[in-house]
Design an enzyme around this catalytic site. Structure first.
Site, PDB file in Angstrom:
ATOM      1  N   HIS A 178      32.935  55.185  37.432  1.00 27.35           N
ATOM      2  CA  HIS A 178      33.165  53.825  36.935  1.00 27.35           C
ATOM      3  C   HIS A 178      32.616  53.576  35.542  1.00 27.35           C
ATOM      4  O   HIS A 178      32.414  52.421  35.163  1.00 27.35           O
ATOM      5  CB  HIS A 178      32.517  52.797  37.875  1.00 27.35           C
ATOM      6  CG  HIS A 178      33.133  52.725  39.228  1.00 27.35           C
ATOM      7  ND1 HIS A 178      34.118  51.824  39.554  1.00 27.35           N
ATOM      8  CD2 HIS A 178      32.896  53.450  40.351  1.00 27.35           C
ATOM      9  CE1 HIS A 178      34.457  51.980  40.822  1.00 27.35           C
ATOM     10  NE2 HIS A 178      33.727  52.967  41.328  1.00 27.35           N
ATOM     11  N   LYS A 233      31.224  37.857  32.452  1.00 25.33           N
ATOM     12  CA  LYS A 233      30.994  39.268  32.805  1.00 25.33           C
ATOM     13  C   LYS A 233      29.524  39.536  32.581  1.00 25.33           C
ATOM     14  O   LYS A 233      28.831  38.728  31.971  1.00 25.33           O
ATOM     15  CB  LYS A 233      31.847  40.196  31.941  1.00 25.33           C
ATOM     16  CG  LYS A 233      31.776  39.883  30.450  1.00 25.33           C
ATOM     17  CD  LYS A 233      32.739  40.713  29.628  1.00 25.33           C
ATOM     18  CE  LYS A 233      34.155  40.193  29.591  1.00 25.33           C
ATOM     19  NZ  LYS A 233      35.095  40.997  30.370  1.00 25.33           N
ATOM     20  N   LYS A 279      30.185  45.122  25.802  1.00 29.60           N
ATOM     21  CA  LYS A 279      31.184  44.090  26.110  1.00 29.60           C
ATOM     22  C   LYS A 279      31.331  43.088  24.959  1.00 29.60           C
ATOM     23  O   LYS A 279      32.287  42.340  24.897  1.00 29.60           O
ATOM     24  CB  LYS A 279      30.809  43.369  27.405  1.00 29.60           C
ATOM     25  CG  LYS A 279      30.874  44.260  28.645  1.00 29.60           C
ATOM     26  CD  LYS A 279      30.401  43.521  29.887  1.00 29.60           C
ATOM     27  CE  LYS A 279      30.273  44.397  31.111  1.00 29.60           C
ATOM     28  NZ  LYS A 279      31.575  44.657  31.787  1.00 29.60           N
ATOM     29  N   THR A 304      37.889  44.024  35.767  1.00 26.40           N
ATOM     30  CA  THR A 304      38.722  43.453  36.834  1.00 26.40           C
ATOM     31  C   THR A 304      38.862  41.953  36.629  1.00 26.40           C
ATOM     32  O   THR A 304      39.837  41.354  37.070  1.00 26.40           O
ATOM     33  CB  THR A 304      38.130  43.749  38.229  1.00 26.40           C
ATOM     34  OG1 THR A 304      36.724  43.511  38.178  1.00 26.40           O
ATOM     35  CG2 THR A 304      38.384  45.177  38.637  1.00 26.40           C
TER      36      THR A 304
END
Ligand code: 26V
Length: 853
Positions: free
Chosen positions: A397, A588, A594, A698
Site C-alpha cells: 500500500h 486525509k 499529500k 480512496t
C-alpha cells in the site's frame, strides 16, 4: 543436542504449567433439541412487533423502563434489537459453511476503520422505515440514537477503511470470508485543537459498551513469546525443533457481524483482545509483592491496548511487533482449530483458505504457518513451504521507502527466536534460487536478500511477503507499475507472473446510499434500485447529464447536503458555513507527500493578492476550503502544518479585505462519521499529492461518486478516475511521475521557483513574516524555510500549475449547468470504483474463491 539461548525478556511472566489454559476445541459439545434449529431468514417484521422487541430489550437488556431510559440505554437496546434480525442469518451462514465448506478468504489486517454500525445494519436488513416508525411511536427520533453511537476507529486512514469496505463487499458478493484483526481498547486518538495546535485525547470507544461485539473467552488462544529453541534429531535422523517460550498471553476473540447487502449472508470479523494468562502471578503475589504481580498482568494486556498512529518513520517498536504476531498467531490457530474440521489434512490447506496480507503488518504469519506445519505437524520443510506459499498473498500500500517495514534481527530473535530461524532458512533457500537463476550475479542476490545488513541487520518484511506470497499486488495501476519498476524490480524480473494490480474501491452502501440518501433516491428514481450492488449501472445516468431538470435536481441534492453539513458543523465545531460558497474539500491524513501545504499556498496567495491590491475581492469566487486531517503525534512537520492551517483560517476568515469570499474551516477529529457528512456536500475534491507518492487514495473515489469534481495530479487512482470520467470533467495539474524522476535526477532547487514567481514569493514571505502568528516570525518560519530549501515533495514546482488549474475551476464553476453536467458524468462513470469490483478482481487474479450460491 544444540541449544540456542536467548535472553529472557520478561522473567516475571514465565508460563507456569499449572496455569496454562486448555483451549476449547469448538463444537464437540453440541447438544440438540428439536426446537433448536437455527432460525433462517428474517422473521416477519411489523412496526408493533419491532416496538415490542425494542421495549423488551430496554427492560430486560438494560434494566430500565422507557420513561427512565437514557439516550445510551435507547441506543444499546435499539442496536441489540436490530442485531437480533441478523443473528439467524449469521448462524445460517456459519452452518452452510460448515456443511458445505468452500474456500474462504482470511483477510489479515492490523486495522479496520469500520465507522458507525447501526445505519449499515439497518440498511442491510431493510429495517430503516420500520424502525423510524416504531421509535416515533415511543417519542424517539432515530437520528438522535444514530448520533449516540461512538465509531470504532480501529485504523489510521485509507488502509484501515479499505479493509472495512472489502469485508462489506465480500459479504455482499457471497464470498466466505473471515476478517482477522486486533480489538484495540483505544483506537486512533481523538484530535482536539488548543490554540490551533493538535492535542491528542484517548479514544475510549468502549466506555459506553459496544452492542455489536460477541466475546468468546472459551475460544481463547494462547500465544507464546521469547525464550529459546532446542534442536534435536529423532531416531530416523530428522531434525526436530522445540521452541521453549518465555512468556505468553491469551487472545480472546470478539466476533462482529458483517452483513451483506440484503442477501441473507452475514460473514464474521474476528478481532483479538489480549488477556494475561494468569490473573496475576501467584508466586509473586504470595511473596507479598501485589503491585508487581498486577503489573505483569498489565504488561500482557498492553498488547491490544492501543492502535499505533502511523508515524513519520516506522519505529521498530517492540510492542508493535508483539501486536502483529499476537493477532496472526491467534488467527492461524483459530482457523486451523475452530474453522477446519478436526480430521482435516493440512496438506489441503490451500484449498480452504487464502490469507490476504493487508500490507506487511501480518507478514509474520508466514514463518508462523511454517512453524506450525514443520514443528507441530511434522511436515518436511519443502512440503510445508509449498503449502505456505499457496496460502498467502500480499498487498502493498505504499511506495515511500521509509514506510516499508523492517524488524531488527536482534528484536525479532529476542521476541520470536524460532521465527527468526525459519526466516533465515527461507532466505537461504530463496537466495539459492536467485543464484541459480542469475549465476554469478552476487550483487543481485545481496540486493534481494530478505535480511538487510545496513544500517543494522534486519528483516525486510516486504521482501519476505513477496517471496512467500503467491501473488503481490499494488492498489492502483500506476502504483502497481511503480511497485514492479522501482520498489521490487529484482523480484518482478525473477517472477513477472507474481505481480498484479487490483485497483482499490469503496463500498457504495456506506458512501453513497447511507451517506447521501438524497442522491441515492434521485438515482433510484431515475434508473431503478439495482445500482447499489451493481455500480456499473450508474452508466445509465449518462444521458441525464444533458437533462436540465435532472441537473437541477442534482443541484438541489447538493444544496440540501450543504445545509445538512452546515447544521452539523455549527453544533459540532462552532463553524458557520455560508450557503452560497463553493465547498472545496481536502480531507486525509496529514502528510508532506499529500501536500496540504500546497493547498495552503493557494489560499495564502489569493488572500495576499487581494490584500496587496493586485486583485479585487469581487474577483474571488466565493469559496470555503474545508480541511480534515490528523497528524501522527510524533510527526513535527505535520503538526506544524495543522497549526498553520488553523492560524491561516483565523486570519483569513477575520480579515474584512476578502469580504467573506474566501473562508477556511478545519473541523477537528476527521473520522468516518464526519466523512459521511462532508463528502456528499463537496463541490471540489482536492487530490494533490506529488505524482508517484499516493499509492491509490480512496477518498478521491468517494468524492467523484458523490458528484464532486476533482482537482488532482496524475497520481494513484486519480489516473484511472480521470480516464473514466474524461479529461474534460477533471482538473489535472502538475508534473507526471517521470517528470518528477527527471527533476529529482537533475537536482531539485525549490528556491528557483520562489525567485521567479512573484505570487509564490508573496505567499511564502507572508507565512514567514509572522502575519499568521501574531507577528512572531519564529512560529512558521521553519515551515516556510523547509519549503524554500528542501521541499521534498516539490510543492513549489507544481505551484503555478496548481494555481492555473484553480483558475480553471473558478471559471468553470461560474457556469452552473456545465459544472453540474460534469458532476453527474463523474457519478455516472465511476461505477468502476466500487469495492465490489475490486473484490471481483481479487477473486479472479488472486484468490480463486468463487461466490457461494
Ligand atoms: C505509512 C507510513 C509509516 C511511516 C512513514 C511514513 C508513512 C507513510 C505512509 C504510510 C502508509 C502506509 C500504508 C497505507 O496506509 N497506505 C494507504 O493505503 C490506502 C489503501 O490502499 C491507499 O489508498 C493510500 O494511497 C495509501 O497511502
Amino acid at each position: 543436542m544444540s541449544e540456542t539461548m536467548n535472553t529472557p525478556s520478561r522473567p516475571d511472566l514465565r508460563s507456569n504449567a499449572s496455569f496454562s489454559v486448555t483451549k476449547g476445541k469448538g463444537p464437540e459439545f453440541a447438544p440438540t433439541h428439536p426446537f433448536a434449529l437455527a432460525p433462517v431468514g428474517t422473521p416477519p417484521v411489523s412496526v408493533d412487533g419491532f416496538t415490542k422487541e425494542f421495549l423488551r430489550e430496554l427492560n430486560t437488556g438494560q434494566g430500565v423502563t422507557l420513561s427512565e431510559a437514557t439516550e445510551n440505554d435507547l441506543y444499546l437496546s435499539l442496536a441489540r434489537t436490530v442485531r437480533n434480525y441478523l443473528m439467524g442469518r449469521w448462524l445460517e451462514t456459519a452452518r452452510q459453511q460448515r456443511e458445505n465448506p468452500n474456500k474462504a478468504v482470511g483477510y489479515l489486517s492490523a486495522e479496520y476503520l469500520l465507522g458507525r454500525q447501526l445505519d449499515n445494519n439497518l440498511a442491510s436488513t431493510d429495517l430503516t422505515n420500520i424502525v423510524v416508525e416504531a421509535l416515533q411511536g415511543c417519542g424517539i427520533e432515530l437520528d438522535t440514537l444514530r448520533q449516540a453511537e461512538v465509531e470504532p476507529g480501529l485504523g489510521n486512514g485509507g488502509l484501515g477503511r479499505l479493509a472495512a469496505c472489502f469485508i462489506d463487499s465480500l459479504a455482499t458478493m457471497n464470498v466466505p470470508c473471515i476478517g482477522y484483526g486486533i480489538r484495540y481498547e483505544y483506537g486512533i486518538f481523538r484530535q482536539t485543537f488548543v490554540d490551533g495546535r493538535q492535542v491528542e485525547q484517548p479514544d475510549s470507544w468502549l466506555t459506553m459498551g459496544s452492542p455489536w461485539e460477541f466475546p468468546h473467552p472459551e475460544h481463547n488462544v494462547q500465544v507464546n513469546f521469547g525464550g529459546h529453541t532446542v534442536h534435536s534429531t529423532d531416531d530416523k535422523g530428522n531434525e526436530l525443533v522445540n521452541w521453549v517460550p518465555d512468556w505468553n498471553v491469551n487472545g480472546i476473540p470478539y466476533n462482529y457481524m458483517v452483513p451483506g447487502y440484503r442477501n441473507d449472508r452475514v460473514n464474521t470479523l474476528r478481532l483479538w483482545s489480549a488477556q494475561a494468562t494468569q490473573a496475576f502471578d501467584l508466586q509473586i503475589f504470595n511473596s507479598g509483592d501485589y503491585a508487581q504481580a498486577v503489573r505483569a498482568q498489565t504488561f500482557a494486556e498492553n498488547i491490544s491496548k492501543v492502535l499505533y498512529p502511523e508515524d513519520s518513520t516506522p519505529q521498530g517498536k517492540e510492542l508493535r511487533l508483539q501486536q502483529q504476531y499476537f493477532f496472526v498467531a491467534c488467527s492461524l490457530r483459530d482457523f486451523i482449530d475452530n474453522v477446519l474440521p478436526d480430521d482435516f489434512d493440512l496438506h489441503e490447506l490451500p484449498s480452504r483458505i487464502i490469507f490476504q496480507m493487508n500490507d506487511t503488518h501480518p507478514v509474520i504469519a508466514v514463518p508462523e504457518l511454517m512453524r506450525i506445519l514443520v514443528d507441530e505437524e511434522g511436515f518436511a520443510w519443502d512440503e510445508a513451504w509449498d503449502v505456505t506459499k499457496r496460502c498467502f498473498a500480499y498487498t502493498c500500500h505504499t511506495l515511500l521507502p521509509e514506510a516499508l517495514e523492517v524488524w531488527s534481527v536482534e528484536l525479532l530473535g529476542r521476541l520470536l527466536p524460532r521465527h527468526l530461524e525459519i526466516i533465515y532458512r527461507i532466505n537461504d533457500d530463496f537466495l539459492e534460487e536467485v543464484r541459480e537463476a542469475f549465476p554469478g550475479d552476487e550483487m543481485r542476490a545481496r540486493r534481494m536478500s530478505i535480511i538487510a545488513e545496513y544500517p543494522e541487520r534486519s528483516v525486510r518484511m516486504a521482501f519476505l511477503a513477496t517471496v512467500a506470497g503467491s501473488k503481490v499486488n499494488g492498489v492502483a495501476e500506476l502504483h502497481s507499475q511503480l511497485l514492479r519498476d522501482k520498489v521490487l524490480p529484482d523480484f518482478s524480473a525473477m517472477w513477472p507472473e507474481k505481480f498484479t494490480n487490483v485497483t482499490n474501491g469503496v463500498t457504495p452502501r456506506r458512501f453513497i446510499r447511507q451517506a447521501n440518501p438524497e442522491l441515492a433516491n434521485l438515482i433510484s428514481s431515475t434508473i431503478g434500485k439495482g445500482w447499489v450492488n451493481k455500480l456499473d449501472r450508474l452508466r445509465e445516468l449518462e444521458p441525464y447529464a444533458e437533462d436540465p431538470e435532472f441537473r437541477k435536481a442534482f443541484r438541489d441534492v447538493k444544496a440540501a447536503n450543504k445545509k445538512r453539513l452546515a447544521e452539523l458543523l455549527v453544533v459540532r465545531d462552532g463553524i458557520e458555513l455560508a450557503d452560497d460558497h463553493m465547498l472545496d474539500v481536502m480531507v486525509k491524513r496529514l502528510h508532506e507527500y499529500k501536500r496540504q501545504s500546497l493547498k495552503l499556498l493557494h489560499i495564502v496567495t489569493v488572500y495576499n493578492e487581494v490584500r496587496e491590491g493586485r486583485m479585487a475581492a469581487s474577483e474571488v469566487t466565493p469559496r470555503t476550503v474545508i480541511f480534515g486531517a490528523k497528524a501522527a503525534p510524533g510527526y513535527r512537520m505535520a503538526k506544524d502544518t495543522i497549526h498553520l492551517i488553523n492560524k491561516v483560517a483565523q486570519v483569513v476568515n477575520d480579515d474584512p479585505v476578502l469580504e467573506g469570499r474566501l473562508r477556511v474551516a478545519f473541523p477537528a477529529n476527521y473520522n468516518v462519521t464526519l466523512a459521511e457528512k462532508l463528502i456528499p456536500a463537496a463541490d471540489l475534491s482536492e487530490q494533490i499529492s506529488l505524482a508517484g507518492m499516493e499509492a491509490s487514495g480512496t477518498g478521491n473515489m468517494k468524492f467523484a461518486l458523490n458528484g464532486a469534481l476533482t482537482i488532482g495530479t496524475d497520481d494513484g487512482a486519480n489516473v484511472e478516475i480521470r480516464q473514466h470520467v474524461g479529461d474534460e470533467n477533471f482538473f489535472l495539474f502538475g508534473m507526471t511521475e517521470p517528470d518528477v524522476a527527471q527533476l529529482s535526477a537533475q537536482g531539485y532547487q525549490p528556491g528557483r521557483y520562489y525567485e521567479s514567481d512573484q505570487r509564490l514569493r508573496g505567499a511564502l514571505d507572508l507565512i514567514a513574516s509572522g502575519h499568521f502568528s501574531g507577528g512572531d516570525r519564529s512560529v512558521f518560519e521553519p515551515l516556510a524555510a523547509n519549503l524554500l530549501h528542501e521541499d521534498r515533495f516539490m510543492a513549489l514546482a507544481d505551484y503555478s500549475s496548481y494555481l492555473d488549474a484553480q483558475a480553471n475551476v473558478e471559471a468553470y464553476y461560474a457556469d452552473e449547468e456545465a459544472w453540474s453536467r460534469s458532476a453527474i458524468l463523474n457519478i455516472a462513470r465511476c461505477g468502476f470504483f466500487s469495492s465490489d469490483r475490486s473484490i471481483r478482481d481479487y477473486i479472479q487474479r488472486i484468490w480463486d474463491t468463487p461466490p457461494v450460491i
